[in-house]
Scaffold this motif. Structure first.
Motif, PDB file in Angstrom:
ATOM      1  N   ASP A 183       0.837  -1.213   0.000  1.00  0.00           N
ATOM      2  CA  ASP A 183       0.000   0.000   0.000  1.00  0.00           C
ATOM      3  C   ASP A 183       0.870   1.260   0.000  1.00  0.00           C
ATOM      4  N   ALA A 184       1.942   1.227   0.809  1.00  0.00           N
ATOM      5  CA  ALA A 184       2.810   2.413   0.891  1.00  0.00           C
ATOM      6  C   ALA A 184       3.484   2.673  -0.456  1.00  0.00           C
ATOM      7  N   VAL A 185       3.875   1.610  -1.142  1.00  0.00           N
ATOM      8  CA  VAL A 185       4.525   1.784  -2.451  1.00  0.00           C
ATOM      9  C   VAL A 185       3.495   2.330  -3.447  1.00  0.00           C
ATOM     10  N   ARG A 186       2.292   1.755  -3.405  1.00  0.00           N
ATOM     11  CA  ARG A 186       1.221   2.209  -4.321  1.00  0.00           C
ATOM     12  C   ARG A 186       0.956   3.700  -4.105  1.00  0.00           C
ATOM     13  N   GLU A 187       0.884   4.096  -2.841  1.00  0.00           N
ATOM     14  CA  GLU A 187       0.605   5.500  -2.522  1.00  0.00           C
ATOM     15  C   GLU A 187       1.723   6.413  -3.045  1.00  0.00           C
ATOM     16  N   ALA A 188       2.973   5.945  -2.891  1.00  0.00           N
ATOM     17  CA  ALA A 188       4.098   6.756  -3.402  1.00  0.00           C
ATOM     18  C   ALA A 188       3.960   6.937  -4.903  1.00  0.00           C
ATOM     19  N   PHE A 189       3.568   5.879  -5.612  1.00  0.00           N
ATOM     20  CA  PHE A 189       3.422   5.998  -7.069  1.00  0.00           C
ATOM     21  C   PHE A 189       2.203   6.850  -7.436  1.00  0.00           C
ATOM     22  N   GLU A 190       1.125   6.755  -6.623  1.00  0.00           N
ATOM     23  CA  GLU A 190      -0.037   7.599  -6.919  1.00  0.00           C
ATOM     24  C   GLU A 190       0.340   9.072  -6.839  1.00  0.00           C
ATOM     25  N   LYS A 191       1.148   9.411  -5.821  1.00  0.00           N
ATOM     26  CA  LYS A 191       1.500  10.824  -5.614  1.00  0.00           C
ATOM     27  C   LYS A 191       2.602  11.298  -6.540  1.00  0.00           C
ATOM     28  N   HIS A 192       3.599  10.434  -6.770  1.00  0.00           N
ATOM     29  CA  HIS A 192       4.827  10.927  -7.437  1.00  0.00           C
ATOM     30  C   HIS A 192       5.211  10.087  -8.648  1.00  0.00           C
TER      31      HIS A 192
END
Ligand code: PLP
Length: 424
Positions: A183-192
């Motif tokens: 989830d944390a990796v997905r969120e990083a890709f969603e944002k950046h």
């Protein structure tokens, strides 16, 4: 145990070197590090003549143990007697490069450098140069050498340098996420996503652990980096040519990273690093591409000879069977001891890496925060000293792992298990 000579050497060292050492982790030994006079197969002998079973093995490079086989020694001595270096290429660099390309499927081309830090630093610069992007995603608490881009603390929202001397503006290009946290990796890709040059990870957290990846975690990283046009960098400085044998950990997980960083074993005990990967990416390095990279000592003939002879010896002999079998025996023995004496602790590792982590609930750690939450202080203050008193040398802090070498024997394993029984 007499340690007068080590004490005297440490006093001398303190007056001319910061902390008396040339690498910060060495000073973690209390009250002071012992000075080694020489190695002998799976053992080291200190400046006062004390002999220890050595599971640190130079922090990982010494796959073959301290007494190198004759063919390896001969290759090193030959090269040392011929030069030792020239500032222009030599055949042995090509020989070692061809060996790695033959055995590690993701590596089509490779550049040799002089340390794991230099390899990861160059890999990050190359990933940025190749993608034209700035940010890299790394594991919280992970270690990729003493380089500016990864000396960070915090999380994706609040990142800060973990060392004085690293500007905040550098740290802001790094996104730390917990290992195994999709989830944390997905969120990083969603944002950046459109500014992420690479995700860099150890395939198994070996420098802050040992922590295994969850099933499918690396497949997930491969997919999400592909989807966003980012690179996947496997830092195999520790796991390379140790886990999964000559194919490295990536062969064990059946993952093809875009770039791989190497160090330690690939130089057979001499200073080394390397970055390898897809030809199209590696070709972006100078002089064939625009990403600058150079080094006076890179591809040093003596190091290349030590690395090539070590890997050829491993390929031709039962080195991986030997070290992995002893690793299995250590982990099995430790699992029994821990179950009986300290069920709150965890035995971790694979192949020739092992560690007892002083967890509080017997749960295998899933990321670096879990490891940090272990009884690290007790391990350092009480346990390490007790093992040393029984002449067993373990890694100097709770976070680094221990290594079996070809020089170790079953007797070393048995003595070590006895020592653990007493110390735990
Ligand atoms: N990457 C990993 C995973 C490491 O464990 C290390 C060192 O232990 C490095 C990079 C840095 O390598 P070096 O100490 O050779 O600079």
């Amino acid at each position: 145990m007499n340690d007068d000579n080590s004490r005297a050497l440490y006093d001398r060292a303190l007056s001319v070197m910061p902390g008396g050492v040339n690498s910060a982790v060495r000073a973690a030994i209390e009250p002071y590090p012992f000075f080694v006079q020489k190695g002998d197969r799976g053992h080291v002998i200190d400046a006062d003549g004390n002999r220890y079973i050595d599971w640190v093995m130079g922090l990982g490079p010494l796959l073959l143990g301290h007494n190198l086989p004759e063919s390896v020694q001969a290759g090193i001595q030959q090269k040392a007697s011929e030069g030792p270096m020239y500032g222009t290429p030599t055949e042995i660099e090509v020989d070692l490069a061809e060996f790695v390309v033959r055995h590690v499927p993701s590596v089509e081309k490779i550049r040799f450098v002089n340390s794991g830090t230099e390899a990861t630093t160059s890999a990050v610069r190359l990933a940025r140069g190749y993608t034209g992007r700035n940010k890299i995603v790394v594991n919280q608490g992970g270690y990729h050498g003493a380089q500016e881009s990864t000396l960070v603390d915090g999380d994706a929202e609040n990142v800060a340098p973990s060392s004085a001397g690293v500007p905040q503006s550098f740290a802001e290009h790094t996104i730390p996420v917990p290992f195994n946290d999709e989830d944390a990796v997905r969120e990083a890709f969603e944002k950046h996503g459109d500014d992420i040059a690479a995700v860099m990870t150890e395939p198994i957290l070996a420098n802050y652990g040992i922590v295994d990846p969850d099933d499918g975690y690396h497949d997930f990283l491969r997919e999400i980096t592909d989807e966003h046009g980012s690179l996947l960098i496997f830092d195999e400085v520790i796991t390379g040519f140790r886990v999964g044998g000559l194919g490295c950990a990536q062969s064990e997980f059946d993952i093809t990273p875009d770039l791989t960083t190497f160090g330690k074993i690939i130089g057979g005990g001499f200073p080394v690093g390397a970055l390898g990967g897809r030809a199209e990416i590696i070709e972006q390095l100078a002089p064939s591409g625009p990403v600058f990279q150079a080094g006076t000592f890179s591809g040093h003939p003596v190091t290349m000879a030590a690395g090539l002879e070590t890997l050829q010896f491993a390929a031709a002999n039962n080195v991986y069977d030997h070290v992995n079998t002893l690793g299995d025996q250590l982990r099995a023995g430790l699992t029994d001891i821990v179950a009986e004496q300290a069920p709150e602790y965890t035995v971790a590792g694979t192949d020739s890496m092992f560690k007892v982590i002083f967890t509080r609930d017997g749960e295998a750690p899933s990321n670096a925060a879990d490891v940090k939450n272990a009884e690290t202080d007790r391990w350092r203050r009480v346990f390490w000293g007790q093992m040393k008193a029984q002449e067993v040398f373990l890694s100097q802090n709770q976070f680094e792992c221990q290594f079996v070498s070809y020089g170790h024997t079953e007797a070393d394993v048995e003595e070590t298990l006895e020592a653990y029984k007493h110390a735990l």
